[in-house]
Scaffold this active site. Sequence first.
Site, PDB file in Angstrom:
ATOM      1  N   PHE A 113       0.430  -4.302 -11.432  1.00 32.07           N
ATOM      2  CA  PHE A 113       0.161  -5.520 -11.414  1.00 32.07           C
ATOM      3  C   PHE A 113       0.300  -6.872 -12.002  1.00 32.07           C
ATOM      4  O   PHE A 113      -0.491  -6.770 -13.181  1.00 32.07           O
ATOM      5  CB  PHE A 113      -0.748  -5.298  -9.857  1.00 32.07           C
ATOM      6  CG  PHE A 113      -1.503  -6.459  -9.201  1.00 32.07           C
ATOM      7  CD1 PHE A 113      -0.265  -6.086  -8.197  1.00 32.07           C
ATOM      8  CD2 PHE A 113      -2.309  -7.402  -9.391  1.00 32.07           C
ATOM      9  CE1 PHE A 113      -0.218  -8.045  -6.445  1.00 32.07           C
ATOM     10  CE2 PHE A 113      -2.240  -9.172  -8.391  1.00 32.07           C
ATOM     11  CZ  PHE A 113      -1.279  -8.660  -7.202  1.00 32.07           C
ATOM     12  N   ASP A 184      -5.881   1.281 -13.870  1.00 29.26           N
ATOM     13  CA  ASP A 184      -5.966   0.461 -13.147  1.00 29.26           C
ATOM     14  C   ASP A 184      -6.203   0.838 -11.616  1.00 29.26           C
ATOM     15  O   ASP A 184      -5.315   1.505 -11.299  1.00 29.26           O
ATOM     16  CB  ASP A 184      -5.612  -0.870 -13.130  1.00 29.26           C
ATOM     17  CG  ASP A 184      -5.502  -2.487 -11.460  1.00 29.26           C
ATOM     18  OD1 ASP A 184      -6.066  -2.051 -10.426  1.00 29.26           O
ATOM     19  OD2 ASP A 184      -5.346  -3.636 -12.289  1.00 29.26           O
ATOM     20  N   TYR A 209     -12.894  -4.281  -2.965  1.00 31.40           N
ATOM     21  CA  TYR A 209     -12.370  -5.771  -1.782  1.00 31.40           C
ATOM     22  C   TYR A 209     -11.803  -4.078  -1.013  1.00 31.40           C
ATOM     23  O   TYR A 209     -10.942  -5.157   0.470  1.00 31.40           O
ATOM     24  CB  TYR A 209     -12.004  -6.479  -1.830  1.00 31.40           C
ATOM     25  CG  TYR A 209     -10.891  -6.837  -2.453  1.00 31.40           C
ATOM     26  CD1 TYR A 209      -9.566  -7.361  -2.205  1.00 31.40           C
ATOM     27  CD2 TYR A 209     -11.119  -7.409  -4.386  1.00 31.40           C
ATOM     28  CE1 TYR A 209      -8.358  -7.529  -3.386  1.00 31.40           C
ATOM     29  CE2 TYR A 209     -10.236  -7.502  -4.627  1.00 31.40           C
ATOM     30  CZ  TYR A 209      -9.343  -7.771  -4.525  1.00 31.40           C
ATOM     31  OH  TYR A 209      -8.166  -7.685  -5.952  1.00 31.40           O
ATOM     32  N   LYS A 210     -10.711  -4.052  -0.961  1.00 29.10           N
ATOM     33  CA  LYS A 210      -9.672  -3.359  -1.102  1.00 29.10           C
ATOM     34  C   LYS A 210      -9.855  -1.798   0.055  1.00 29.10           C
ATOM     35  O   LYS A 210     -10.849  -1.805   0.729  1.00 29.10           O
ATOM     36  CB  LYS A 210      -8.271  -2.518  -1.716  1.00 29.10           C
ATOM     37  CG  LYS A 210      -8.285  -3.681  -2.600  1.00 29.10           C
ATOM     38  CD  LYS A 210      -6.867  -3.382  -3.529  1.00 29.10           C
ATOM     39  CE  LYS A 210      -6.066  -4.319  -4.093  1.00 29.10           C
ATOM     40  NZ  LYS A 210      -5.070  -5.104  -3.941  1.00 29.10           N
ATOM     41  N   ARG A 357       4.311  -3.280   3.556  1.00 27.68           N
ATOM     42  CA  ARG A 357       3.614  -2.652   3.393  1.00 27.68           C
ATOM     43  C   ARG A 357       2.595  -1.637   4.696  1.00 27.68           C
ATOM     44  O   ARG A 357       2.559  -2.803   5.468  1.00 27.68           O
ATOM     45  CB  ARG A 357       2.654  -2.652   2.115  1.00 27.68           C
ATOM     46  CG  ARG A 357       3.499  -3.097   0.372  1.00 27.68           C
ATOM     47  CD  ARG A 357       2.624  -2.973  -0.285  1.00 27.68           C
ATOM     48  NE  ARG A 357       1.159  -4.222  -0.442  1.00 27.68           N
ATOM     49  CZ  ARG A 357      -0.128  -4.601  -1.181  1.00 27.68           C
ATOM     50  NH1 ARG A 357       0.412  -3.622  -2.206  1.00 27.68           N
ATOM     51  NH2 ARG A 357      -1.115  -5.251  -0.883  1.00 27.68           N
TER      52      ARG A 357
END
Length: 398
Positions: A113, A184, A209-210, A357
């Site tokens: 990312f 990560d 938060y995912k 996605r």
Amino acid sequence: MTDFEKTRTMFDIPEGVVYLNGNSLGPMPKAAPDAMARFLHDEWRTELIKGWNTKGWWMAANALGDRVGKLVGAEPGTTIVSDSLSIKVFQALAAAMAMVPDRRVILSDDGNFPTDLYMAEGLMKLKDDGYELRIPNPEDVLDAITEDVAVVMVTEVDYRSGRRHDMAAIIEKAHQLGAVVIWDLAHSAGAIPVELGRLDVDFAVGCTYKYINGGPGAPAFIYVAPRLLDTVEPYLSGWWGHASPFEFDTSYHPVPNQITRMRIGTQSIAAFNLLSTALDVWDHVDMADLDRRTKELAELFIAQVESRCPGVSLASPRDADQRGAHVAFQFEHGYACMQALISQGVIGDFRAPDIMRFGITPLFINEQDILKAVSVLEDILARETWKEDRFQTRSKVT
């Protein structure tokens, strides 16, 4: 055995919506409003400053860290929750670089990312000591680990394709050659089984938060191997990590042999409260059950899309063991197509240049949701609905 019909009832998803974007932002637990109201009325309002002691606010970063740690196979006392993921990347990378002071190469990959790479670039400029950032293709990372590499910093699950790195193989080779490894887990924690302790991981970071469903901007976490807790250098040395914070010493002395030394400054207790509520859902979930169910639903989704939706192609690995918990399809007009899907209540997201996605999250997604999503996609492609003008203008967030 995890009861996924029960967990499904624990989330507040708008009626008629198929939410396939838990890989970007998890939905709200139904208990969140009452939990926040209790925090406001029974903690902040009544306790005021006393809450740091009477409500356990001071050690909440550690307590929540242990709860998150259970989801990623971390030993108790090795994980804390605080700050943002970018800050935790910086913190872990600075500490890892200091552990290999005679080397100047940071190895990542071009599928990492971007913010992780940005944090590395910023830290390299700050140190100004001849560091080099190497970013090969994800498939080439293992071969790129050489004796001049100081730190290997990779995201286990590629945010675009969902491809998984071989964590065990990368750790084994890096350690053999004297490099430190940072993982990560932004697309791993709460998505797939992770075994930080068993695999002898050095550092790991991730967000909540995912897949963990802690809410927009929910705090991140950092893991440090037990063997490093007494020596790791907290380069962002805030007073929360001081050995005696309320003596107000003008020199920094980290807490000895504790993950607490990786705390920095005052956290949002309101955000902690929402995260705690989300973690209550996870008390009902077995990660092995989750993994099996994710693969079942993903395989159904892939098979249905490939048989019914011409013009799109699978961008994720076909082997379920090499994927995370989201499935990616390529389509030349992917942004417009995703906007058309969202307009009909099927919410996924888009990543440039052409990736659609879809998060496969069994806590609140079932077979009926998968089949509905495919039917909507099939209709959009057949009717070419995506060509409508209203779907062509890109929003700031895609």
